[in-house]
Design an enzyme around this catalytic site. Structure first.
Site, mmCIF file in Angstrom:
data_model
loop_
_atom_site.group_PDB
_atom_site.id
_atom_site.type_symbol
_atom_site.label_atom_id
_atom_site.label_comp_id
_atom_site.label_asym_id
_atom_site.label_seq_id
_atom_site.Cartn_x
_atom_site.Cartn_y
_atom_site.Cartn_z
ATOM 1 N N LYS A 5 -24.626 2.710 4.806
ATOM 2 C CA LYS A 5 -24.459 2.825 6.316
ATOM 3 C C LYS A 5 -25.093 1.866 7.038
ATOM 4 C CE LYS A 5 -23.219 5.600 9.446
ATOM 5 N NZ LYS A 5 -21.927 5.883 9.781
ATOM 6 N N ASP A 18 -19.270 7.078 5.505
ATOM 7 C CA ASP A 18 -18.229 8.188 6.255
ATOM 8 C C ASP A 18 -16.713 7.727 5.872
ATOM 9 O OD1 ASP A 18 -18.739 5.726 7.802
ATOM 10 O OD2 ASP A 18 -18.783 6.716 9.770
ATOM 11 N N TYR A 59 -34.471 11.075 -1.786
ATOM 12 C CA TYR A 59 -35.079 12.038 -2.712
ATOM 13 C C TYR A 59 -36.440 11.872 -2.985
ATOM 14 C CZ TYR A 59 -30.579 14.415 -3.963
ATOM 15 O OH TYR A 59 -29.314 15.109 -4.049
ATOM 16 N N ASP A 91 -25.025 11.714 -4.630
ATOM 17 C CA ASP A 91 -24.654 13.088 -4.550
ATOM 18 C C ASP A 91 -23.665 13.731 -3.732
ATOM 19 O OD1 ASP A 91 -25.773 15.782 -5.459
ATOM 20 O OD2 ASP A 91 -26.721 15.917 -3.326
ATOM 21 N N ASP A 129 -19.786 15.440 -5.461
ATOM 22 C CA ASP A 129 -19.233 16.843 -5.053
ATOM 23 C C ASP A 129 -17.748 16.789 -4.596
ATOM 24 O OD1 ASP A 129 -21.666 17.978 -6.055
ATOM 25 O OD2 ASP A 129 -21.273 19.614 -4.545
HETATM 26 C C1 IPM Z 1 -26.867 17.151 -8.827
HETATM 27 C C2 IPM Z 1 -27.671 18.370 -7.735
HETATM 28 C C3 IPM Z 1 -28.967 17.824 -7.811
HETATM 29 C C4 IPM Z 1 -29.121 16.875 -7.036
HETATM 30 C C5 IPM Z 1 -29.986 19.109 -7.429
HETATM 31 C C6 IPM Z 1 -29.847 20.390 -8.186
HETATM 32 C C7 IPM Z 1 -31.519 18.701 -7.062
HETATM 33 O O1 IPM Z 1 -27.130 18.528 -6.656
HETATM 34 O O2 IPM Z 1 -27.413 16.904 -9.756
HETATM 35 O O3 IPM Z 1 -25.827 16.505 -8.122
HETATM 36 O O4 IPM Z 1 -29.271 16.783 -5.858
HETATM 37 O O5 IPM Z 1 -29.417 15.333 -7.351
HETATM 38 MN MN MN Z 2 -25.178 17.591 -6.275
#
Ligand code: IPM
Ligand code: MN
Length: 358
Positions: free
Chosen positions: A189, A221, A141, A245, A249
């Site tokens: 990885k 993975d 990032y 990240d 999710d």
């Molecule tokens: C998160 C989001 C952020 C990230 C974005 C909005 C920049 O996806 O907080 O998980 O990638 O960190």
């Molecule tokens: Mn995210």
């Protein structure tokens, strides 16, 4: 207690869920006689629309001076084509760096009563309780150089981690595991990436200082696969910025909805607290978003930034009881019955909280 909290509602469903979280903070403050000042400031697309940069200076200054920051979400389709520094997301990356909050704690658990609603078999979900510890201010990032080549035919980012950066996030993971079930799964990885080989080396070294905590390494993975096939095996999962990240999710999908996942970003000044779900532009402004992630983020704020563990516990209990009693927003709805609105779910949680001793 007196504390200054900055609210950054931001974009999409951010304002709706931050409104819900602010109602809950006001409720506990009134019950316990705390003086919490909640001040809202623009960030992301909301700031861009006012002709300001994504992180206006006044917002940045207010955040740095606050005891804690509660953020809704940033981002939206109308800003998807601008240059990097004109994107709402830039504000969040800048703010994380500015506050120095390198450790992002993302707990994911299955709330009792929600085992049956999702796409994963209930027996695989029962008792699932993990903490993703995501490195937040380094890695792909932030790595330099990044950009496009002069002829615009290629683009590049840099994945870079230093020993101290890996060491401090590993310490957070091992310390967290000591409060939980004494297992750290480190994600990398290392079969391909040199940064991952350093990551594995340093995490292993730190692990030697924690003989009571078991350390496992997983390639990202296979970790992604295990998270859907055997998620109960995880306790603390520590990962770099990008892998963390993505896996968080995925964890949201596993526990039933991303609308349930709170987060705390700590390790620096105050702390930055935000739901994991993002701006969800498709459902924004309709009062149908799930406020649980934002309310649970407010609970993490009370615990981690203000040392108000009793208040945090009470809020989490109220969320648990509300869900166990069958309250469902649209994202959790198994099919039948009218789902609760964002404000309806918040009302239900506040009503439960009323009956809980703080
Ligand atoms: C998160 C989001 C952020 C990230 C974005 C909005 C920049 O996806 O907080 O998980 O990638 O960190
Ligand atoms: Mn995210």
């Amino acid at each position: 207690m007196q504390a200054k909290i900055v609210l950054l509602p931001g974009d999409g469903i951010g304002p709706e869920v931050i409104d819900a979280a602010a109602r809950v903070l006001d409720h506990v403050a009134a019950r316990r006689g705390h003086q919490l000042t909640l001040d809202s400031h623009p960030i992301g697309g909301a700031a861009l629309r006012m002709g300001e940069p994504p992180l206006p200076d006044a917002t940045r200054v207010a955040c740095v001076a606050a005891d804690a920051v509660l953020l809704g979400a940033v981002g939206g389709p109308e800003f998807d084509h601008g240059p990097s520094e004109k994107r709402p997301e830039a504000a969040l990356l800048q703010l994380r760096k500015e506050l120095g909050v390198f450790a992002n704690l993302r707990p994911a658990r299955v709330w009792p009563g929600l085992e049956d609603g999702g796409s994963i078999k209930p027996e695989i979900l029962r008792g699932l309780d993990m903490l993703i510890v995501r490195e937040l201010t380094g890695g792909l990032y932030y790595g330099e150089p990044r950009g496009r080549t002069a002829n615009n035919q290629a683009a590049f980012n840099t994945m870079r981690y230093s020993r101290p950066e890996i060491e401090r996030i590993a310490v957070v993971a091992f310390e967290s595991a000591r409060q939980r079930r004494n297992l750290v799964t480190s994600v990398d990885k290392a079969n391909v990436l040199v940064t991952s080989r350093l990551w594995r080396e340093v995490v292993t070294e730190v692990g030697e200082r924690y003989p009571d905590v078991r350390l496992e390494h997983q390639l990202v993975d296979s970790c992604a696969l295990l998270m859907v096939s055997n998620p109960q095996k995880f306790d603390v999962v520590v990962a770099g910025n990008l892998f963390g990240d993505i896996l968080s999710d995925e964890a949201g999908g596993v526990v039933g909805s991303l609308g349930l996942l709170p987060s705390a970003s700590v390790g620096g000044r105050g702390g930055l607290f935000e739901p994991v779900h993002g701006s969800a532009p498709d459902i924004a402004g309709q009062n149908i978003a799930n406020p649980v992630a934002a309310i649970a983020s407010a609970a993490m704020l009370l615990r981690h930034a203000l040392g108000a563990a009793r208040e945090a516990d009470a809020i989490e209990r109220a969320i648990g009881e509300t869900l166990a009693a069958g309250a469902r927003t649209a994202d959790l709805q198994a099919g039948t019955g009218e789902p609760l609105s964002c404000t309806g779910m918040t009302d239900a949680i506040l009503q439960r909280l009323d009956g809980i001793e703080i």
